[in-house]
Design a protein around this motif. Structure first.
Motif, PDB file in Angstrom:
ATOM      1  N   THR A   4      -2.745   0.793  -4.265  1.00 19.08           N
ATOM      2  CA  THR A   4      -2.379  -0.555  -3.857  1.00 19.08           C
ATOM      3  C   THR A   4      -1.484  -1.094  -4.956  1.00 19.08           C
TER       4      THR A   4
ATOM      5  N   LYS B  55       0.863  -1.189   0.000  1.00 20.60           N
ATOM      6  CA  LYS B  55       0.000   0.000   0.000  1.00 20.60           C
ATOM      7  C   LYS B  55       0.895   1.234   0.000  1.00 20.60           C
ATOM      8  N   HIS B  56       0.624   2.161  -0.894  1.00 20.15           N
ATOM      9  CA  HIS B  56       1.327   3.445  -0.940  1.00 20.15           C
ATOM     10  C   HIS B  56       0.345   4.490  -0.433  1.00 20.15           C
ATOM     11  N   LYS B  57       0.514   4.886   0.823  1.00 15.44           N
ATOM     12  CA  LYS B  57      -0.469   5.746   1.488  1.00 15.44           C
ATOM     13  C   LYS B  57      -0.591   7.123   0.862  1.00 15.44           C
ATOM     14  N   GLU B  58       0.514   7.702   0.417  1.00 16.54           N
ATOM     15  CA  GLU B  58       0.469   9.057  -0.141  1.00 16.54           C
ATOM     16  C   GLU B  58      -0.430   9.161  -1.367  1.00 16.54           C
ATOM     17  N   SER B  59      -0.423   8.128  -2.201  1.00 16.20           N
ATOM     18  CA  SER B  59      -1.232   8.163  -3.429  1.00 16.20           C
ATOM     19  C   SER B  59      -2.507   7.337  -3.300  1.00 16.20           C
ATOM     20  N   ASN B  60      -2.691   6.678  -2.162  1.00 15.21           N
ATOM     21  CA  ASN B  60      -3.823   5.779  -1.940  1.00 15.21           C
ATOM     22  C   ASN B  60      -3.840   4.634  -2.945  1.00 15.21           C
TER      23      ASN B  60
ATOM     24  N   ASP C 293      -9.143   8.865  -7.347  1.00 18.98           N
ATOM     25  CA  ASP C 293      -7.729   9.223  -7.356  1.00 18.98           C
ATOM     26  C   ASP C 293      -7.147   9.110  -8.748  1.00 18.98           C
TER      27      ASP C 293
END
Length: 90
Positions: A70, A63-68, A86
């Motif tokens: 997966t 998971k890449h939280k900054e870009s939301n 997004d």
């Protein structure tokens, strides 16, 4: 959810171009090359796709939280899954 495929098995190479991939505007089914790596707009995936892939032993889910986003890694491909809202703004 929008899917972008990045065709490499090299995590470091993927990581190096990740932000550039997110910033690249791709048309439906468009394919481009970034730093020698093929990147393709792979269309839409169903809502349950991530859960189905998570169940596979050969698939790594991140998971890449900054870009939301997966990120799924399996075989020689990374798949970046973006929620539709997004996908429009990224």
């Amino acid at each position: 959810m929008k899917c972008i495929s990045v065709y490499t098995a090299d995590f470091e190479a993927f990581s190096d171009i990740f932000e550039q991939v997110l910033a690249t505007k791709l048309a439906d089914n468009e394919e481009v090359e970034i730093d020698g790596i093929v990147v393709s707009e792979a269309g839409e995936v169903p809502d349950n796709y991530i859960e189905r892939m998570r169940a596979k032993l050969e698939c790594v889910v991140m998971k890449h939280k900054e870009s939301n986003a997966t990120i799924l890694q399996h075989g020689n491909v990374f798949e970046i899954i973006l929620p539709q809202a997004d996908a429009v703004t990224v």
